[in-house]
Design a protein around this motif. Sequence first.
Motif, mmCIF file in Angstrom:
data_model
loop_
_atom_site.group_PDB
_atom_site.id
_atom_site.type_symbol
_atom_site.label_atom_id
_atom_site.label_comp_id
_atom_site.label_asym_id
_atom_site.label_seq_id
_atom_site.Cartn_x
_atom_site.Cartn_y
_atom_site.Cartn_z
ATOM 1 N N ARG A 128 0.826 -1.201 0.000
ATOM 2 C CA ARG A 128 0.000 0.000 0.000
ATOM 3 C C ARG A 128 0.869 1.263 0.000
ATOM 4 N NH1 ARG A 128 -1.512 4.375 0.123
ATOM 5 N NH2 ARG A 128 -3.342 5.320 1.057
ATOM 6 N N ALA A 129 1.971 1.243 0.731
ATOM 7 C CA ALA A 129 2.818 2.425 0.858
ATOM 8 C C ALA A 129 3.465 2.819 -0.465
ATOM 9 C CB ALA A 129 3.893 2.184 1.919
ATOM 10 N N LEU A 247 -14.682 0.503 -14.956
ATOM 11 C CA LEU A 247 -15.280 0.382 -13.624
ATOM 12 C C LEU A 247 -14.243 -0.116 -12.621
ATOM 13 C CD1 LEU A 247 -17.827 0.489 -11.828
ATOM 14 C CD2 LEU A 247 -18.264 -1.893 -12.493
ATOM 15 N N MET A 248 -13.421 -1.092 -13.020
ATOM 16 C CA MET A 248 -12.369 -1.582 -12.127
ATOM 17 C C MET A 248 -11.392 -0.450 -11.784
ATOM 18 S SD MET A 248 -13.219 -4.699 -11.556
ATOM 19 C CE MET A 248 -14.930 -4.146 -11.811
ATOM 20 N N GLY A 249 -11.106 0.403 -12.772
ATOM 21 C CA GLY A 249 -10.230 1.537 -12.513
ATOM 22 C C GLY A 249 -10.847 2.517 -11.532
ATOM 23 N N MET A 250 -12.156 2.733 -11.640
ATOM 24 C CA MET A 250 -12.842 3.642 -10.719
ATOM 25 C C MET A 250 -12.798 3.087 -9.296
ATOM 26 S SD MET A 250 -13.564 5.874 -12.938
ATOM 27 C CE MET A 250 -12.279 5.200 -14.000
ATOM 28 N N ILE A 251 -13.009 1.782 -9.155
ATOM 29 C CA ILE A 251 -12.931 1.153 -7.830
ATOM 30 C C ILE A 251 -11.498 1.239 -7.303
ATOM 31 C CG2 ILE A 251 -13.169 -1.025 -6.567
ATOM 32 C CD1 ILE A 251 -15.334 -1.807 -8.611
ATOM 33 N N ALA A 252 -10.539 0.976 -8.193
ATOM 34 C CA ALA A 252 -9.127 0.964 -7.781
ATOM 35 C C ALA A 252 -8.643 2.333 -7.343
ATOM 36 C CB ALA A 252 -8.258 0.452 -8.929
ATOM 37 N N PHE A 253 -9.296 3.385 -7.837
ATOM 38 C CA PHE A 253 -8.870 4.744 -7.486
ATOM 39 C C PHE A 253 -8.799 4.924 -5.969
ATOM 40 C CE2 PHE A 253 -9.565 9.344 -6.919
ATOM 41 C CZ PHE A 253 -8.570 9.836 -7.745
ATOM 42 N N TRP A 254 -9.766 4.336 -5.243
ATOM 43 C CA TRP A 254 -9.755 4.425 -3.785
ATOM 44 C C TRP A 254 -9.429 3.085 -3.133
ATOM 45 C CZ3 TRP A 254 -8.896 8.937 -2.286
ATOM 46 C CH2 TRP A 254 -9.522 10.053 -2.833
ATOM 47 N N ALA A 255 -8.842 2.150 -3.897
ATOM 48 C CA ALA A 255 -8.483 0.855 -3.316
ATOM 49 C C ALA A 255 -7.469 1.003 -2.183
ATOM 50 C CB ALA A 255 -7.916 -0.071 -4.398
ATOM 51 N N THR A 256 -6.609 2.004 -2.278
ATOM 52 C CA THR A 256 -5.645 2.236 -1.202
ATOM 53 C C THR A 256 -6.368 2.590 0.092
ATOM 54 O OG1 THR A 256 -5.432 4.497 -2.019
ATOM 55 C CG2 THR A 256 -3.744 2.940 -2.680
ATOM 56 N N GLY A 396 -4.873 -1.817 -8.434
ATOM 57 C CA GLY A 396 -6.166 -2.108 -7.818
ATOM 58 C C GLY A 396 -6.373 -3.593 -7.604
ATOM 59 N N GLY A 397 -5.970 -4.403 -8.579
ATOM 60 C CA GLY A 397 -6.112 -5.847 -8.437
ATOM 61 C C GLY A 397 -5.257 -6.411 -7.319
ATOM 62 N N VAL A 398 -4.045 -5.883 -7.164
ATOM 63 C CA VAL A 398 -3.148 -6.355 -6.102
ATOM 64 C C VAL A 398 -3.703 -6.000 -4.722
ATOM 65 C CG1 VAL A 398 -0.845 -6.122 -5.094
ATOM 66 C CG2 VAL A 398 -1.112 -6.273 -7.584
ATOM 67 N N LEU A 399 -4.111 -4.746 -4.556
ATOM 68 C CA LEU A 399 -4.614 -4.328 -3.250
ATOM 69 C C LEU A 399 -5.965 -4.959 -2.921
ATOM 70 C CD1 LEU A 399 -3.652 -0.571 -2.903
ATOM 71 C CD2 LEU A 399 -2.376 -2.620 -2.287
ATOM 72 N N ALA A 400 -6.726 -5.325 -3.962
ATOM 73 C CA ALA A 400 -8.010 -5.990 -3.716
ATOM 74 C C ALA A 400 -7.803 -7.315 -2.997
ATOM 75 C CB ALA A 400 -8.747 -6.216 -5.036
ATOM 76 N N ALA A 401 -6.727 -8.035 -3.343
ATOM 77 C CA ALA A 401 -6.441 -9.306 -2.670
ATOM 78 C C ALA A 401 -6.151 -9.078 -1.193
ATOM 79 C CB ALA A 401 -5.252 -9.997 -3.344
ATOM 80 N N VAL A 402 -5.428 -8.005 -0.867
ATOM 81 C CA VAL A 402 -5.161 -7.665 0.538
ATOM 82 C C VAL A 402 -6.471 -7.343 1.252
ATOM 83 C CG1 VAL A 402 -3.946 -6.102 2.093
ATOM 84 C CG2 VAL A 402 -2.853 -6.814 -0.044
#
Length: 501
Positions: A128-129, A247-256, A396-402
Amino acid sequence: MAFESSPPQVTRDGRVELSDVGPIKDSRFYNPELAPVPVEQRTWTTYNFFALWMGMATNIPSYLLAAGLVAIGMNWLQAFLTITLGNIIVLVPMLLNSHAGTKYGIPFPVFARAFYGIRGANLAALLRAFIACGWFGIQTWVGGQAIHIIVGKLAGTGWTAAPQVFGQPWTLWLSFFAFWALQMAIIWRGMEAVRVLENWAAPLVAAGLVALTAWVLTRAGGLGPILSEPSKLGWGLDFWKVFAPSLMGMIAFWATLSLNMPDFTRFGGGQRKQAWGQILGLPTTMSFIALLSVLTTSGTVVVFGEAIWDPVALTARLDNAVAVVIGLVMVILATISTNLAANVVSPSYDFSNAVPKLISFRVGGLITGVLGVVIMPWRLISDPRVYIFAWLGFYGGVLAAVAGVLVAGYWVRSRTHLDLADLYVEHGRYWFNGGWNWRAVVATLVGSVLAVGGAHSGPFPADGLIPFLKPLYDYNWVVGFAAGFLVFLALKDNTAKETTR
């Protein structure tokens, strides 16, 4: 490490605090910034969280997000609906992970220790960092551009047309590093300075963006020409091919932030306050900014014959020099407000978590700032397709797994119960195997590979990094979250140490 501690105190509304942190103070996994926040210091109200989201969402990358969808062929309605849906979806894991911060007063990297292990939490925290460092660099580049244009309007072409260094005028590099130094000075003052800034900056920024939209609408002859502007994609197959990865990009925008909201909710005065502040703040503000962005960008097609997706470049075209300066000052405020809250606070905690006794919150912020320059942010926002499909989609895909691991661990495995003191000591409940919980690591790796193994946009091979996974990449966030969630639960062992003591 063996230790004796007093039982934690629980308030009427379910918030937990350690009555005595003395027994864990000498632990190498403890420092004052990572320590649980005492209940009397958890004072953030619904408005504080609402203002936080207003400040974080009211920024130029948020604007670029919607504008980029128009630039790749969507009309105003398609872009608006895509962004609104994405923010409603990402709000769910965000609220689920926020609960632990408010209940226990702990930041994200300490929360992650409960499921990745005392040492293993560094995997989640540093993933995340490093992404936050990239975002810090992008925001700082935008702010530097704004300063460069403001000074150029006052100093003339000698400033804007200065000799180039590494492909950019040396004056732009000077503006970039001046803006960098300003932000480092603010973060050095600590979290309270960030809270105060968020409370007053966001309304001013929103007013500036409204004014820019009004100017474009006036030049375009009102809403009529904009609303009638057809979608280049239509509503058929061409649109749906773009919709899913967008849509995945929009979700990933705040995935952090869906991971590290405990960094802020740890200061919350109660679960209702933090939850309602976020519900009222995130979807509404992002939808508002998206609407302004798509209307403005669509208007530039009418006025200038091309989609100008960068508001800094658009503001520079204003006829009045005073209006340009005021507009870009708003850009600078927006950028500082978002950058400090979203992209410096959290990685500061994350880096501090790696070596608590050596890296303080302030030093962590400085590390974030340096890495934000090294990552060369000017390249990440050079093209809307790279920005949305490569940068946002991949991380976004990487952080979604976390996120999947954390939600499964906290809500299903632990049922929201954590042993607070054990989060800071060796050989306790969260030590697992040498400080690592291999189940969480495996779940994260499997989820990440499934989510982004088929990456095929921007710098990635056209057939995908792993060709047979290419179809999954268009759904990267959903795939990563579901895989991380399910694999972590499936790997539960036959001991009771993880859920009971």
